[in-house]
Design an enzyme around this catalytic site. Structure first.
Site, mmCIF file in Angstrom:
data_model
loop_
_atom_site.group_PDB
_atom_site.id
_atom_site.type_symbol
_atom_site.label_atom_id
_atom_site.label_comp_id
_atom_site.label_asym_id
_atom_site.label_seq_id
_atom_site.Cartn_x
_atom_site.Cartn_y
_atom_site.Cartn_z
ATOM 1 N N SER A 25 -1.122 39.738 -18.657
ATOM 2 C CA SER A 25 -1.268 38.281 -18.622
ATOM 3 C C SER A 25 -0.384 37.740 -17.503
ATOM 4 C CB SER A 25 -0.912 37.668 -19.976
ATOM 5 O OG SER A 25 0.342 38.092 -20.414
ATOM 6 N N GLY A 54 -3.939 33.517 -14.890
ATOM 7 C CA GLY A 54 -5.026 34.250 -15.540
ATOM 8 C C GLY A 54 -4.642 35.649 -15.986
ATOM 9 N N GLY A 59 0.121 34.010 -25.262
ATOM 10 C CA GLY A 59 -0.157 35.447 -25.209
ATOM 11 C C GLY A 59 -0.796 35.942 -26.501
ATOM 12 N N ASP A 60 -0.381 35.370 -27.620
ATOM 13 C CA ASP A 60 -0.947 35.784 -28.913
ATOM 14 C C ASP A 60 -2.423 35.374 -29.010
ATOM 15 O OD1 ASP A 60 1.688 36.491 -29.383
ATOM 16 O OD2 ASP A 60 2.139 34.624 -30.429
ATOM 17 N N GLY A 120 0.109 34.363 -16.918
ATOM 18 C CA GLY A 120 0.379 32.955 -17.177
ATOM 19 C C GLY A 120 -0.762 32.083 -16.682
#
Ligand SMILES: O=P(O)(O)OC[C@H]1O[C@](O)(CO)[C@@H](O)[C@H]1O
Length: 302
Positions: free
Chosen positions: A216, A221, A247-248, A218
């Site tokens: 990831s 993308g 992120g989850d 941020g």
């Protein structure tokens, strides 16, 4: 059913503030308190998407009881194994778009070898009912750094695909468990594999046993290095808000794609859109359905 594992479950407290004065009194505009830890957030998002879930992990003390009670109140099925130590609180101080977001994550309880063995026994039983497993977040004290590798390996033995979202030593060990997807963020990947860029880092983790690696980035993308090729998802614009839990939410999208067998480009587009939609929601574990619907078709996949 997708099983999510949160070994370091937490009571997540979120303070929304207009700004922070480190030398003075800060008035909190609003407070949210609820069960957290990364796996719990993943389960909330999956449930919001209509997916059957089960939350497992470790919880102890009064905070652990509060976590269990909140899961029940939210209608999230839980099978947490109790430990003698006290589960932690995490604090998010969110100043919105201008003020930034700061996290204060307590280390969590001390877990004994016997408590971990009991968890593994329960986990092995739950795997029999799982279509996929998500193992994420920090490890509480006393839990060996190769535990995620062990949990992923137990899943792989039963042909249950595992997603692992970890940092530090647990991330370095995780490929040995042959997870279907390993999901570090860019900083976590750089710490784990300091040489080369994100593609080289992801390839290194794949060479150690991870089937696919999704990084990831941020607001920039996602990068995915998979057996089907290397993909890059680019966001159409930056969504402002509280990035805690993005992120989850992204991992929830990956897990759904995994159980549905969605092709990588569509899987990544959905995951990236869910990550962005979580930024627009004030609390980790929630996502903004309007932002999701708006961003999803605009994500550029190459
Ligand atoms: O286990 P950690 O890495 O400390 O992360 C836990 C924390 O991260 C969050 O899941 C956000 O991703 C919070 O809800 C909080 O519980």
């Amino acid at each position: 059913m997708i099983l999510t594992v949160t070994l370091n479950a937490a009571l997540d407290v979120t303070y929304e503030v207009p700004g922070v004065d480190w030398d003075g009194v800060n008035r909190v505009r609003s407070v949210h308190r609820r069960a957290g830890g990364k796996g719990v957030n993943v389960a909330r998002v999956l449930r919001g998407l209509g997916q059957e879930v089960l939350v497992t992990g470790l919880a102890g003390g009064a905070t652990g009881r509060a976590v269990e009670a909140d899961l029940e109140a939210a209608g999230l099925p839980g099978a947490l194994v109790r430990v003698a130590g006290e589960s932690r609180t995490t604090l998010v101080v969110s100043g919105g778009a201008e003020g930034g977001t700061a996290l204060f994550n307590e280390p969590g309880p001390e877990v004994t070898a016997a408590e971990l063995r009991e968890f593994v026994r329960v986990y092995e039983g739950l795997l029999a009912r799982a279509d996929a497993v998500v193992v994420s977040g920090s490890l509480p004290r006393g839990v060996p750094a190769d535990t995620y590798a062990h949990l992923a390996a137990l899943a792989a033995e039963r042909r249950v695909p595992a997603i692992v979202d970890a940092d530090g030593e647990p991330l370095l060990h995780a490929p040995a468990g042959r997870p279907a997807i390993l999901k570090p963020n860019a900083d976590e990947l750089t710490r784990a594999v300091p040489h080369g860029g994100p593609v080289e880092g992801a390839e290194h983790l794949r060479s150690r046993g991870a089937e696919s690696v999704v990084v990831s980035l941020g607001a920039d993308g996602l990068l995915a290095v998979t057996p089907d090729g290397t993909f890059r998802a680019r966001m159409p614009y930056k969504v402002e808000g509280n990035p805690t839990g993005a992120g989850d939410s992204l991992v929830a999208g990956l897990a759904l794609g995994l159980v549905e067998g969605t092709a990588w480009p569509d899987r990544l587009r959905r995951a990236a859109a869910l990550g962005a939609a979580a930024v627009a929601a004030p609390v980790a574990g929630d996502f903004d359905a309007d932002v999701y619907a708006h961003v999803h078709p605009l994500i550029d996949l190459t």
